[in-house]
Motif scaffolding. Structure first.
Motif, PDB file in Angstrom:
ATOM      1  N   TYR A 214      19.902  39.123  83.809  1.00 38.84           N
ATOM      2  CA  TYR A 214      18.978  38.014  83.572  1.00 38.84           C
ATOM      3  C   TYR A 214      19.370  36.824  84.465  1.00 38.84           C
ATOM      4  CZ  TYR A 214      17.615  40.063  78.962  1.00 38.84           C
ATOM      5  OH  TYR A 214      17.179  40.855  77.938  1.00 38.84           O
ATOM      6  N   TYR A 215      18.901  36.775  85.676  1.00 42.75           N
ATOM      7  CA  TYR A 215      19.192  35.619  86.529  1.00 42.75           C
ATOM      8  C   TYR A 215      18.099  35.447  87.568  1.00 42.75           C
ATOM      9  CZ  TYR A 215      21.563  39.535  88.929  1.00 42.75           C
ATOM     10  OH  TYR A 215      21.877  40.754  89.489  1.00 42.75           O
ATOM     11  N   SER A 219      20.884  33.221  92.224  1.00 48.08           N
ATOM     12  CA  SER A 219      21.996  34.054  91.776  1.00 48.08           C
ATOM     13  C   SER A 219      21.913  35.448  92.379  1.00 48.08           C
ATOM     14  CB  SER A 219      22.008  34.145  90.244  1.00 48.08           C
ATOM     15  OG  SER A 219      22.290  32.895  89.669  1.00 48.08           O
ATOM     16  N   TYR A 220      20.714  35.961  92.512  1.00 44.36           N
ATOM     17  CA  TYR A 220      20.500  37.269  93.152  1.00 44.36           C
ATOM     18  C   TYR A 220      21.073  37.235  94.570  1.00 44.36           C
ATOM     19  CZ  TYR A 220      17.675  41.626  93.572  1.00 44.36           C
ATOM     20  OH  TYR A 220      17.240  42.940  93.692  1.00 44.36           O
TER      21      TYR A 220
END
Length: 292
Positions: A214-215, A219-220
């Motif tokens: 969940y980001y 962040s990916y």
């Protein structure tokens, strides 16, 4: 009604409406089976809807978008993680002509059907579909030119482990491309945030997306870089996925007609809401990265 049909009906009932009941990824896809959006193939992706009119065209366009973004072509050894029923691998082999496609998939029922589809297409020499995990790849180091994952990486426990494994198996100069689903950034509006939360958690809960995944896009990108990748590029293409898909399914109820009664009722209820509301919490990205 047979015992098998009754059992499947209650499985759907429990999956759709029991908030305390989750399924493993393999169980989700065993339950869905061959209930595909498409009519002429068994694609399970949501499609890329720029300049197309049907779900079959959109599903092929998404597969081709991923292949083109990765520069797939003659001489490439491609690793397809989460290949579904193998339709995209057949499409790529015929259109992009890589030297070899190796597939990894953990859902046994899909593996069996995909292998049949490849054999029927006469492409068994070019496409090698295996049962295996994208986070523990049974693939040699530095043996792959292009790793792709179409609407699968959000399932992986974890996506970071997938990135590390992809980096390991890629040759120097190799590429990683994903079409992936992420949450959207929280709105400043309280009521919109609630809508986003409901939208995301409904999908994440029913399709077994681990909380570790969940980001958002920044962040990916950071996690790709930490895995060793360079020249990363992540773009949201949600406006060419969710909105036109919603419009298409609202017009053409062919897919809805394939669903069990309760799933059909739930699907029909979403057509009374705007796409902006139904998909409020869902982003959709096309990501690219290279191994130095």
């Amino acid at each position: 009604m047979s015992d098998n049909t009754i059992g499947r009906f209650f499985e759907y009932l429990n999956w759709l409406f029991n908030p305390f009941h989750g399924l493993k990824t393999t169980e989700v896809y065993d339950l869905i089976g061959t209930t595909s959006l498409t009519e002429n193939a068994l694609y399970l992706n949501l499609g890329y809807w720029r300049d197309v009119n049907t779900i079959d065209e959109a599903s092929e366009e998404l597969a081709l978008l991923v292949a083109k973004r990765g520069g797939m072509g003659p001489g490439d050894t491609v690793l397809d993680c989460g290949y579904g029923f193998g339709d995209q691998d057949i499409l790529w082999t015929r259109n992009m002509k890589p030297e070899k496609i190796i597939g990894l998939n953990i859902t046994k029922s899909q593996v069996e059907r995909a292998r049949m589809n490849v054999a029927d297409a006469g492409l068994g020499e070019s496409i090698d579909l295996r049962e295996g995990s994208a986070t523990e790849m049974p693939i040699d180091n530095e043996s792959i030119d292009l790793v792709v994952s179409v609407e699968s990486a959000f399932h992986y426990r974890t996506r970071e482990d997938f990135f590390k494994e992809a980096f390991r198996v890629l040759r120097s100069g190799g590429r990683l491309v994903t079409a992936d689903i992420l949450p959207t950034k929280n709105s400043d509006n309280f009521f919109r945030r609630i809508e986003q939360w409901i939208s995301w958690n409904l999908v994440a809960g029913k399709f077994n997306i681990p909380q570790e995944n969940y980001y958002l896009i920044p962040s990916y990108d950071n996690k790709l870089s930490k895995a060793g990748f360079v020249n990363t590029d992540i773009k949201s293409i949600r406006d060419d996925v969710y909105m036109p898909l919603h419009e298409y399914l609202s017009r053409d109820r062919t897919f809805v007609g394939k669903l069990p009664p309760l799933a059909k009722m739930l699907a029909q209820s979403t057509f009374n809401r705007s796409a902006d509301s139904v998909y409020a919490g869902l982003d959709y990205v096309l990501s690219y990265a290279e191994k130095p």
